[in-house]
Design a protein around this motif. Structure first.
Motif, PDB file in Angstrom:
ATOM      1  N   GLY A  70      53.443   8.975  75.173  1.00  8.84           N
ATOM      2  CA  GLY A  70      53.102   9.179  76.573  1.00  8.84           C
ATOM      3  C   GLY A  70      51.955  10.156  76.737  1.00  8.84           C
ATOM      4  N   ARG A  71      51.399  10.161  77.933  1.00  7.33           N
ATOM      5  CA  ARG A  71      50.342  11.103  78.277  1.00  7.33           C
ATOM      6  C   ARG A  71      50.950  12.480  78.499  1.00  7.33           C
ATOM      7  N   VAL A  72      50.208  13.521  78.171  1.00  2.00           N
ATOM      8  CA  VAL A  72      50.705  14.888  78.317  1.00  2.00           C
ATOM      9  C   VAL A  72      50.246  15.493  79.636  1.00  2.00           C
ATOM     10  N   LEU A  73      51.186  16.135  80.330  1.00  2.00           N
ATOM     11  CA  LEU A  73      50.854  17.044  81.422  1.00  2.00           C
ATOM     12  C   LEU A  73      51.135  18.451  80.906  1.00  2.00           C
ATOM     13  N   PHE A  74      50.070  19.215  80.706  1.00  2.00           N
ATOM     14  CA  PHE A  74      50.208  20.558  80.153  1.00  2.00           C
ATOM     15  C   PHE A  74      50.420  21.560  81.274  1.00  2.00           C
ATOM     16  N   VAL A  75      51.609  22.140  81.315  1.00  2.00           N
ATOM     17  CA  VAL A  75      51.966  23.152  82.305  1.00  2.00           C
ATOM     18  C   VAL A  75      51.685  24.508  81.661  1.00  2.00           C
ATOM     19  N   ASP A  76      50.534  25.063  81.974  1.00  2.00           N
ATOM     20  CA  ASP A  76      50.022  26.237  81.258  1.00  2.00           C
ATOM     21  C   ASP A  76      50.591  27.524  81.843  1.00  2.00           C
ATOM     22  N   VAL A 177      51.377  23.955  71.603  1.00  2.00           N
ATOM     23  CA  VAL A 177      50.922  24.724  72.765  1.00  2.00           C
ATOM     24  C   VAL A 177      49.664  25.513  72.414  1.00  2.00           C
ATOM     25  N   THR A 178      49.656  26.115  71.229  1.00  2.00           N
ATOM     26  CA  THR A 178      48.467  26.840  70.770  1.00  2.00           C
ATOM     27  C   THR A 178      47.265  25.905  70.687  1.00  2.00           C
ATOM     28  N   HIS A 179      47.491  24.690  70.216  1.00  2.00           N
ATOM     29  CA  HIS A 179      46.414  23.694  70.108  1.00  2.00           C
ATOM     30  C   HIS A 179      45.828  23.368  71.481  1.00  2.00           C
ATOM     31  N   LEU A 184      41.793  22.666  75.357  1.00  2.00           N
ATOM     32  CA  LEU A 184      41.627  22.215  76.739  1.00  2.00           C
ATOM     33  C   LEU A 184      40.790  23.228  77.517  1.00  2.00           C
ATOM     34  N   LYS A 185      39.670  22.800  78.018  1.00  2.00           N
ATOM     35  CA  LYS A 185      38.785  23.680  78.775  1.00  2.00           C
ATOM     36  C   LYS A 185      39.052  23.530  80.276  1.00  2.00           C
ATOM     37  N   THR A 190      48.373  22.731  86.104  1.00  2.00           N
ATOM     38  CA  THR A 190      48.806  21.515  85.415  1.00  2.00           C
ATOM     39  C   THR A 190      47.561  20.737  85.012  1.00  2.00           C
ATOM     40  N   THR A 191      47.431  20.447  83.728  1.00  2.00           N
ATOM     41  CA  THR A 191      46.244  19.773  83.213  1.00  2.00           C
ATOM     42  C   THR A 191      46.645  18.496  82.491  1.00  2.00           C
ATOM     43  N   VAL A 192      45.959  17.413  82.805  1.00  2.00           N
ATOM     44  CA  VAL A 192      46.191  16.156  82.095  1.00  2.00           C
ATOM     45  C   VAL A 192      45.544  16.261  80.720  1.00  2.00           C
TER      46      VAL A 192
END
Length: 246
Positions: A70-76, A177-179, A184-185, A190-192
């Motif tokens: 699946g696609r990731v939604l990164f909750v930073d 998460v570190t990656h 991700l710039k 929330t970042t796709v």
């Protein structure tokens, strides 16, 4: 987090300091400690060293998905508490359908989350995901939303237990998460991010051409997911036991 949770609908909950709680437990009633020597609070903060997880194969039981993509939604966000995941104004309502619960996820953290989300997205969060209140809806609402799992650098142990007890997969992968934080710039709350493939049998996930190991999901954990939670699992075992004795 709901009336009667302490075992009686008329029960009271008292908030006390560790010293008061300890003294009250020994006395059998609420009281203050008779002797309490104050000392300066320490200023040192100790961080436990996270060791890189080695991949480990695990048997996949019937009904549990061997892999997920699946696609990731990164909750930073580190220390994202359960109120950010599922707001307190909804917690005490018992008239909400699963669809209504799913629609209000993360609204206290990022109102844009539900605009970005599409069914099947995998949520990746930071350290201590699901801290704070023990409300189970913070896990069940994500399950109702169609999120296959949450991956985080670490979880509140209460949140982790609530998730599996309600048939929802969560696991830790701090290196992932570190990656994302390194690659991700212009990150938003929330970042796709890119797609991710999770191989539960090998305990390895892959994204951006890199592989990351995570702790194997034991057969016991898988059984909770397949059954739809602890309540269903216990009920099925009781039915099986009664059929044998009938």
């Amino acid at each position: 987090n709901f009336k009667g949770r302490m075992g009686d609908r008329d029960a009271y909950v008292y908030l006390g300091s560790p010293a008061v709680v300890a003294a009250s437990a020994l006395a059998g009633f609420i009281c203050a400690p008779k002797e309490f020597a104050e000392r300066p609070a320490g200023t040192a903060i100790r961080h436990s060293e996270k060791k890189t997880q080695s991949p480990g194969s695990v048997e996949i039981i019937a009904g549990f998905p061997p892999s997920v993509r699946g696609r990731v939604l990164f909750v930073d966000k580190d220390n994202l508490n359960t109120d950010g995941i599922y707001g307190s104004k909804h917690t005490y309502r018992d008239d909400m359908t699963p669809e209504e619960m799913a629609a209000v996820t993360f609204e206290n953290y990022d109102p844009n989350f539900n605009t970005l989300y599409r069914r099947g997205d995998i949520v990746v969060g930071g350290l201590n995901f699901g801290s704070g209140s023990s409300r189970e809806q913070a896990a069940t609402a994500l399950k109702f939303k169609g999120i296959p799992c949450v991956i985080a650098a670490s979880f509140s142990e209460t949140y982790k237990r609530n998730a599996f007890n309600n048939g929802f997969v969560v696991f830790e992968c701090p290196e992932l998460v570190t990656h994302f934080r390194a690659t991700l710039k212009n990150r938003a709350p929330t970042t796709v991010a890119s797609e991710i493939t999770i191989d539960y049998g090998k305990s390895v996930l892959t994204t951006d051409g890199k592989s990351f190991a995570f702790p194997p999901l034991s057969p016991a954990a898988q059984k909770l997911i397949v059954a739809g939670g602890a309540e269903n699992l216990v009920a099925s075992r009781l039915r099986a036991k009664s059929q044998k004795t009938a």
